[in-house]
Structure formats: structure tokens, C-alpha cells
Design a protein around this motif. Structure first.
Motif, PDB file in Angstrom:
ATOM      1  N   ASP A 114       0.879  -1.172   0.000  1.00 18.20           N
ATOM      2  CA  ASP A 114       0.000   0.000   0.000  1.00 18.20           C
ATOM      3  C   ASP A 114       0.916   1.221   0.000  1.00 18.20           C
ATOM      4  O   ASP A 114       1.169   1.825   1.040  1.00 18.20           O
ATOM      5  CB  ASP A 114      -0.915  -0.010   1.228  1.00 18.20           C
ATOM      6  CG  ASP A 114      -1.998   1.055   1.162  1.00 18.20           C
ATOM      7  OD1 ASP A 114      -2.158   1.681   0.092  1.00 18.20           O
ATOM      8  OD2 ASP A 114      -2.679   1.268   2.171  1.00 18.20           O
ATOM      9  N   PRO A 115       1.456   1.612  -1.155  1.00 19.17           N
ATOM     10  CA  PRO A 115       2.589   2.545  -1.222  1.00 19.17           C
ATOM     11  C   PRO A 115       2.342   3.882  -0.543  1.00 19.17           C
ATOM     12  O   PRO A 115       1.244   4.451  -0.611  1.00 19.17           O
ATOM     13  CB  PRO A 115       2.810   2.717  -2.728  1.00 19.17           C
ATOM     14  CG  PRO A 115       2.251   1.477  -3.332  1.00 19.17           C
ATOM     15  CD  PRO A 115       1.073   1.121  -2.486  1.00 19.17           C
ATOM     16  N   LYS A 116       3.403   4.409   0.094  1.00 17.86           N
ATOM     17  CA  LYS A 116       3.366   5.670   0.832  1.00 17.86           C
ATOM     18  C   LYS A 116       4.417   6.624   0.279  1.00 17.86           C
ATOM     19  O   LYS A 116       5.419   6.213  -0.317  1.00 17.86           O
ATOM     20  CB  LYS A 116       3.636   5.427   2.314  1.00 17.86           C
ATOM     21  CG  LYS A 116       2.700   4.441   2.984  1.00 17.86           C
ATOM     22  CD  LYS A 116       1.272   4.942   3.070  1.00 17.86           C
ATOM     23  CE  LYS A 116       1.127   6.127   3.990  1.00 17.86           C
ATOM     24  NZ  LYS A 116      -0.300   6.513   4.188  1.00 17.86           N
ATOM     25  N   LYS A 117       4.199   7.921   0.533  1.00 19.21           N
ATOM     26  CA  LYS A 117       5.172   8.936   0.159  1.00 19.21           C
ATOM     27  C   LYS A 117       5.314   9.932   1.302  1.00 19.21           C
ATOM     28  O   LYS A 117       4.421  10.059   2.145  1.00 19.21           O
ATOM     29  CB  LYS A 117       4.752   9.649  -1.122  1.00 19.21           C
ATOM     30  CG  LYS A 117       3.393  10.346  -1.045  1.00 19.21           C
ATOM     31  CD  LYS A 117       3.004  10.924  -2.401  1.00 19.21           C
ATOM     32  CE  LYS A 117       1.620  11.591  -2.349  1.00 19.21           C
ATOM     33  NZ  LYS A 117       1.236  12.141  -3.659  1.00 19.21           N
ATOM     34  N   PHE A 118       6.431  10.652   1.335  1.00 20.81           N
ATOM     35  CA  PHE A 118       6.719  11.627   2.380  1.00 20.81           C
ATOM     36  C   PHE A 118       6.739  13.000   1.738  1.00 20.81           C
ATOM     37  O   PHE A 118       7.520  13.261   0.816  1.00 20.81           O
ATOM     38  CB  PHE A 118       8.067  11.297   3.017  1.00 20.81           C
ATOM     39  CG  PHE A 118       8.543  12.293   4.042  1.00 20.81           C
ATOM     40  CD1 PHE A 118       7.707  12.746   5.045  1.00 20.81           C
ATOM     41  CD2 PHE A 118       9.855  12.758   4.012  1.00 20.81           C
ATOM     42  CE1 PHE A 118       8.146  13.665   5.994  1.00 20.81           C
ATOM     43  CE2 PHE A 118      10.314  13.664   4.961  1.00 20.81           C
ATOM     44  CZ  PHE A 118       9.453  14.121   5.948  1.00 20.81           C
ATOM     45  N   VAL A 119       5.858  13.911   2.204  1.00 22.70           N
ATOM     46  CA  VAL A 119       5.666  15.179   1.510  1.00 22.70           C
ATOM     47  C   VAL A 119       5.622  16.348   2.493  1.00 22.70           C
ATOM     48  O   VAL A 119       5.453  16.174   3.702  1.00 22.70           O
ATOM     49  CB  VAL A 119       4.346  15.171   0.699  1.00 22.70           C
ATOM     50  CG1 VAL A 119       4.339  14.039  -0.326  1.00 22.70           C
ATOM     51  CG2 VAL A 119       3.127  15.064   1.618  1.00 22.70           C
ATOM     52  N   VAL A 120       5.756  17.538   1.950  1.00 19.30           N
ATOM     53  CA  VAL A 120       5.473  18.784   2.649  1.00 19.30           C
ATOM     54  C   VAL A 120       4.216  19.383   2.037  1.00 19.30           C
ATOM     55  O   VAL A 120       4.104  19.494   0.809  1.00 19.30           O
ATOM     56  CB  VAL A 120       6.632  19.785   2.520  1.00 19.30           C
ATOM     57  CG1 VAL A 120       6.244  21.143   3.091  1.00 19.30           C
ATOM     58  CG2 VAL A 120       7.870  19.260   3.229  1.00 19.30           C
ATOM     59  N   VAL A 121       3.237  19.737   2.869  1.00 16.35           N
ATOM     60  CA  VAL A 121       2.011  20.384   2.398  1.00 16.35           C
ATOM     61  C   VAL A 121       2.107  21.863   2.751  1.00 16.35           C
ATOM     62  O   VAL A 121       2.091  22.244   3.923  1.00 16.35           O
ATOM     63  CB  VAL A 121       0.756  19.751   3.033  1.00 16.35           C
ATOM     64  CG1 VAL A 121      -0.498  20.437   2.485  1.00 16.35           C
ATOM     65  CG2 VAL A 121       0.718  18.251   2.773  1.00 16.35           C
ATOM     66  N   LYS A 122       2.201  22.692   1.724  1.00 19.65           N
ATOM     67  CA  LYS A 122       2.283  24.141   1.929  1.00 19.65           C
ATOM     68  C   LYS A 122       0.873  24.720   2.090  1.00 19.65           C
ATOM     69  O   LYS A 122      -0.104  24.131   1.631  1.00 19.65           O
ATOM     70  CB  LYS A 122       3.004  24.781   0.751  1.00 19.65           C
ATOM     71  CG  LYS A 122       4.450  24.313   0.605  1.00 19.65           C
ATOM     72  CD  LYS A 122       5.110  24.944  -0.598  1.00 19.65           C
ATOM     73  CE  LYS A 122       6.550  24.447  -0.764  1.00 19.65           C
ATOM     74  NZ  LYS A 122       7.199  25.029  -1.957  1.00 19.65           N
TER      75      LYS A 122
END
Length: 473
Positions: free
Chosen positions: A37-45
Motif C-alpha cells: 500500500d505505497p506511501k510517500k513523504f511530503v510537505v504540504v504548503k
């Protein structure tokens, strides 16, 4: 939805006086219903934060406030079933991890039924983290959402800032309680209602739904003395004994070996608040959240293991999608205080990587995850590693352990170097420097991960069924 269809996680909370450097530490495995169940690491502006929120799994909608804070998150790679932001730290250095799926009982569900179109794990980080300025504010915001909209599931929700950790548990559709974790204590939460005795006259350490006491009284829910939230709102099922309590047993055995020698893995009375024999490190948290009951009779990877010898659900299960350890460090400038340690895929075989969260973006190898396999992406590379090693555990685990030691050592080295190099930088200059520094950290660890994957494929390939050499015949 059943428990197996939701994220079924394990949480560790470490108060600032119990941690190795005075940080507050909150950590949680995100375990899905399937292995991939693929995940990603992000910044939400702020400009990318929705103003009118619409859930995917329910009809829950919420008008969100103006002026959200920037925050990190670790959402699903593709948002067809919702965002599932899971864990992050906002620009005011408030951390949140949501959620620890927990259990309840029939009497509670009868008195306060779950709300089909209420809020759930899919939504909670997105509608909360950008709008809070302390851990306590996080509890209050979610409490108001529960009161107004209700929830369709039972969850544990974690908030921290540099001074406090709060653990919040929902009960039925609208009720909840939250406890401040003592500074010198730790908590392990394994998909069960955990909070025990509530002191309604101690607002410094407990918060709760306004009508909680009256609700329990009116519905004859308290079968004991005092007000034990776990006994009133929790469960004591066969599932708990094999799926949940063994994880708390193993973790407490590791952290508090001097005082828990007589505990049983199927006990219904393991403590919620615990005290460790020594200060707790990042590596301790990683070890426990990766565990498969090693050095006990219940290890599924032990030679000769079977379902009969391994009857308990491991902590480090193949269905883990990511682990985040959210570290808020004291006695440092706010711009460099917050670190999100990220590990992708199954924990027995991956590594934690430290990323400063006062950044404008995350490294592409962690950010750009898709549903298609890509060995140059952190999630997929670690998913491949877990698949290979699980089938050749005794042969390959030493290579994994060497990789883990080297990369975790590098992570600590990077933090120390950057604390020195960036001392004195502030504002946009510091944010840009930390963004660039995170990229260098990710590149180094991804190179080590590629090297490990190559080694594992070469070694494991010689041991597959169908391999043949003349020397054997």
C-alpha cells in the motif's frame, strides 16, 4: 470495515525525561490490510491545503479554517481511497500521528453507535495538524470534531510538542478521553483501548468529552470501581490475546526487563503507563517496532518455526507501510528542533532516516512514490528488500543488520553535523539549507539501499527453488 481492512498499527510514546536527549518522541508503525500500500513523504504548503475537505471513504465534509500552517505528512501514494496523512510535524513544531486503530465492546457501540459518515483515520491529520499550536490544542480540536460529527471507527490519536505528549482515545461514535503522558514514562499501544484510571479533577493530565461521566452512568457501563477507561470502553477478546497484547508484552519486556519478568503475553492487565530501566533511544524504538519476538519462543523467523510455535502477531509485520518517529528536541532554535525519522515498508529489514521538517520540499526518492514498482524509490526498494529477506532470513539478515547499523549511524552523524554547520541561520535561509541537507541525507541512504538490494538479489538468487549445481549430485 473490519479491523483487518484498516491500518492496524503499533505506537510507542516516550516522555522527554525518559528519552536519551530530552526530546519528546512519538512513533507509530502504519500497518495496512495488505502487504503493498505505497506511501510517500511530503510537505504540504498552505496554498495546497484544501479549504473544503471531502472524505473518500465516507460522506464526511468539513469547512477548514483559513491560514493553515505548513506541515509534513506521509500520505498514500495515490489518493483514490483518501489522503491518509498519518504522521507529520507542522511549522509550529507540533507533531501528530493518527491513528492507532483500537477495539471497543458491544455495550459501548449500543449506547453510542459509530457514525457512518463521521471522521476517520483517512481524514484526521489533514483536518487537524495545520491548525494547532500545541499538543493540547490538538486534543481540543479533535474533541470538537468528534462532538459535532462523530466517527465511524475507534482510534488512538497522538499529539506532541517539545514539552508534552498527549494520547487520545475515541469511544463509540462521539466520546473520548485523552491523557498526558508523564515526562518520565513511556507507553506502548497495540490496537487496544489502553488508558486506565481517569482523574476528572486533574485537567493538567486528563481531558475528556463533556458528558463522559454522565454517559457512562446513564447507560450502566461501569462494572467496577473508580473510572477505568480501558475496562469500561475496551475489549478482552481472543483476538486481543493473539493479535494485540503480545506486542505490549514484548515491548515492556524490552524496555522494563527488571520489573515485568512475570508478565504473560496474553495478559489483560498490562499497564498503559510504564517506566523504562534506562533512557530510551531512537534505536530502541526502531528495534521494538521491528520486532518479531526474537529471543523468545514465538519468533516466526526462528529455525523450525511454525504456526504452532508462533501464535502471536509480530510487531514488525510484513504489512507495515511506514514508520515515523517524530522527535522534538529541546534547547535548540525552533527552526532546527523538529526531525521526522522515516522508514519505509517492513521494519525488520529497513532503516530510519532523519529529515528536518522546517523545509519547503522532501527528497524525490521519498516524495514521488507511485503504484508502480520503482527500485530507485525508497518505498519500493525497501518493499523488495523485505520480500527477499523474508524468504532467506538466516542467510541474509546479517547483511540487513550491517546496513541498518551503518545508515542509522550516518543519520546521527548528519544531525550533529548540521546542528553545527547551520547554527546561526534563521528564516528562509535556514529552511532552504535544511531542504538541501535532507536531499543529501536521502541520496546517501538510497545509495546504501541500492547496494544492499544488489547484494541480497545476488546471494538470495543462489538459494531459490530450482537452483542446481553438479557438486550436489
Amino acid at each position: 470495515m473490519s479491523l483487518s481492512e484498516l491500518s492496524t498499527c503499533t505506537t510507542i510514546l516516550v516522555g522527554r525525561l525518559a528519552s536519551y536527549d530530552g526530546s519528546t518522541l512519538i512513533a507509530r508503525n502504519e500497518d495496512a490490510g495488505t502487504a503493498v500500500d505505497p506511501k510517500k513523504f511530503v510537505v504540504v504548503k498552505p496554498g495546497n491545503q484544501p479549504r473544503d475537505y471531502h472524505a473518500k471513504l465516507s460522506k464526511f465534509t468539513l469547512k477548514l479554517p483559513d491560514n493553515p500552517l505548513r506541515y509534513t505528512a506521509i500520505p498514500n501514494a495515490v489518493a483514490t481511497s483518501g489522503i491518509w496523512g498519518e504522521a507529520g510535524i507542522n511549522a509550529d513544531n507540533v507533531a501528530m500521528s493518527a491513528t492507532e486503530t483500537i477495539t471497543t465492546n458491544e455495550r459501548i457501540l449500543g449506547a453510542d453507535p459509530l457514525v457512518t459518515n463521521g471522521v476517520g483515520e483517512e481524514d484526521l491529520l489533514t483536518v487537524t495538524l495545520p491548525y494547532i499550536h500545541s499538543a493540547r490544542e490538538g486534543v481540543k480540536r479533535v474533541g470538537e470534531i468528534l462532538k459535532t460529527y462523530g466517527t465511524y471507527e475507534s482510534n488512538g490519536i497522538i499529539f506532541s510538542d517539545v514539552n508534552e505528549i498527549w494520547y487520545m482515545e475515541t469511544a463509540g461514535g462521539h466520546h473520548w478521553v485523552a491523557q498526558r503522558i508523564p515526562d518520565d514514562a513511556y507507553v506502548v499501544a497495540p490496537n487496544q483501548t489502553g488508558i486506565q484510571e481517569i482523574d476528572f479533577d486533574d485537567p493538567d493530565h486528563f481531558m475528556f468529552a463533556d458528558d463522559l461521566q454522565q454517559f457512562v452512568k446513564d447507560n450502566h457501563l461501569n462494572l467496577g470501581q473508580g473510572f477505568n477507561f480501558r475496562e469500561i470502553f475496551g475489549s478482552h477478546s481472543q483476538l486481543d490475546h493473539h493479535y494485540n497484547t503480545p506486542r505490549a508484552w514484548y515491548a515492556q519486556r524490552y524496555f522494563s526487563s527488571d520489573s515485568v519478568t512475570d508478565q504473560d503475553p496474553m495478559s489483560d492487565s498490562l499497564p498503559f503507563i510504564s517506566y523504562a530501566d534506562k533512557k530510551i533511544t531512537i534505536e530502541d524504538i526502531k528495534y521494538v517496532l521491528s520486532s518479531h519476538y526474537q529471543d523468545t519462543p514465538y519468533d516466526p523467523f526462528a529455525l523450525g518455526a511454525s504456526r504452532a510455535t508462533a501464535p502471536f502477531r509480530p510487531i514488525g509485520i510484513n504489512r507495515t507501510q511506514e514508520l515515523c518517529v517524530l522527535q522534538l528536541r529541546p534547547n535548540l532554535p525552533a527552526g532546527r528542533s523538529a526531525i521526522q525519522w522515516v522508514a519505509m515498508a517492513a521494519n525488520p529489514f529497513n532503516t530510519l532516516v532523519p529529515f528536518f521538517t522546517n523545509v519547503n520540499d522532501t527528497p524525490a526518492s521519498y516524495r514521488d512514490t507511485t503504484n508502480s514498482l520503482d527500485s530507485h524509490n525508497a518505498y519500493w526498494a525497501n518493499r523488495l528488500i523485505s520480500l527477499i529477506v523474508a524468504d532467506h532470513f538466516q542467510l541474509l539478515i546479517s547483511d540487513v543488520e550491517s546496513y541498518q547499523e551503518k545508515t542509522l549511524g550516518y543519520g546521527h552523524q548528519r544531525i550533529a553535523e548540521l546542528d553545527q554547520q547551520l547554527n546561526g541561520l534563521t528564516g528562509d535561509e535556514l529552511t532552504e539549507a535544511l531542504t538541501s541537507a535532507n536531499q543529501i541525507t536521502a541520496d546517501h541512504v538510497m545509495a546504501a539501499t541500492d547496494e544492499l538490494l544488489t547484494t541480497l538479489v545476488a546471494k538470495g538468487g543462489n538459494q531459490v527453488l530450482g537452483a542446481f549445481t553438479r557438486e550436489n549430485y
